[in-house]
Design an enzyme around this catalytic site. Structure first.
Site, PDB file in Angstrom:
ATOM      1  N   ASP A  86       0.847  -1.193   0.000  1.00  0.00           N
ATOM      2  CA  ASP A  86       0.000   0.000   0.000  1.00  0.00           C
ATOM      3  C   ASP A  86       0.882   1.242   0.000  1.00  0.00           C
ATOM      4  O   ASP A  86       1.609   1.488   0.959  1.00  0.00           O
ATOM      5  CB  ASP A  86      -0.882   0.022   1.258  1.00  0.00           C
ATOM      6  CG  ASP A  86      -2.044  -0.946   1.143  1.00  0.00           C
ATOM      7  OD1 ASP A  86      -2.514  -1.172   0.015  1.00  0.00           O
ATOM      8  OD2 ASP A  86      -2.476  -1.466   2.186  1.00  0.00           O
ATOM      9  N   ASP A 114      -9.607  -5.824  -0.470  1.00  0.00           N
ATOM     10  CA  ASP A 114      -8.597  -5.243   0.422  1.00  0.00           C
ATOM     11  C   ASP A 114      -9.274  -4.625   1.640  1.00  0.00           C
ATOM     12  O   ASP A 114     -10.024  -3.656   1.505  1.00  0.00           O
ATOM     13  CB  ASP A 114      -7.829  -4.170  -0.379  1.00  0.00           C
ATOM     14  CG  ASP A 114      -6.563  -3.703   0.308  1.00  0.00           C
ATOM     15  OD1 ASP A 114      -6.270  -4.170   1.417  1.00  0.00           O
ATOM     16  OD2 ASP A 114      -5.870  -2.854  -0.293  1.00  0.00           O
TER      17      ASP A 114
HETATM   18 ZN    ZN Z   1      -4.119  -2.196  -0.488  1.00  0.00          ZN
END
Ligand code: ZN
Length: 209
Positions: free
Chosen positions: A28, A168
């Protein structure tokens, strides 16, 4: 393509980089602008790539991601996903990712409906649905995600595409089962795995669902 249990890829991004059982490393990248948090920059990602013998799945939670696509490819990204909400010229950005030889994907925030994907879907190798609001780990799973996965599954099947559905946020052993049933192909597990005493066991558990 209907999701099967054996299709599931569990993804993570920490320790045991060499022998971890996850299939992809999901990274991320946060810029402190598109999301309030800041994660890490290029040198850390390069270091992960050097040690992880798995494809690197880079999720860009940044404004105007087109500015950095080439750089992320250079430092080892295999898949690059960009937010629908962060791209003015999404088609061009997806094309840019594919031209560099990466798998390309679009990410949707929880409040963005899958209907916005109608035109771009055939160009995407994957769609990443946020099942929490992006920016922090450890958040509670948003229940309406299951319905969203079912809708997207139908759109993909109706067009005879092989686009992967990736989820996610808030993935654990309970949500994972329902997500697979709804048609998800790839699950990103963060906090559930990393806060466990035995993370490898948690990954094994998810993969055996
Ligand atoms: Zn992610």
């Amino acid at each position: 393509m209907k999701a099967k249990k054996t299709d599931i890829r569990i993804v993570d991004g920490r320790f045991s980089l060499i022998d971890v059982r996850a299939d992809w490393f999901h990274i991320d990248v946060m810029d402190g602008l598109f999301v309030p948090n800041i994660s890490f920059g290029m040198p850390v990602i390069e270091a992960i790539k050097r040690h992880a013998k798995k494809p690197m799945d880079v999720h860009l939670m940044i404004e105007k991601p087109e500015r950095y696509i080439e750089t992320f490819k250079k430092i080892g990204a295999d898949n690059i996903t960009v937010h629908f909400e962060a791209c003015t010229h999404l088609h061009r950005t997806i094309q840019q990712i594919k031209d560099l030889g990466c798998l390309a994907g679009v990410v949707l925030n929880p409040s963005t409906p899958v209907s916005v994907l109608e035109e771009i879907l055939p160009y995407c190798e994957m769609v990443l649905l946020m099942s929490v609001n992006p920016g922090y780990g450890g958040q509670k799973f948003i229940e309406s995600t299951y319905q969203k996965v079912r809708k997207l599954r139908k759109m993909i099947d109706d067009q005879n595409l092989s686009t992967l559905i990736e989820i996610d946020g808030g993935v654990n052993n309970e949500t994972a089962i329902k997500l697979v049933e709804a048609g998800a192909d790839v699950l990103v597990a963060g906090n559930y795995v990393f806060s466990a005493e035995d993370p490898i066991e948690k990954i094994k558990g998810l993969k055996s669902l």
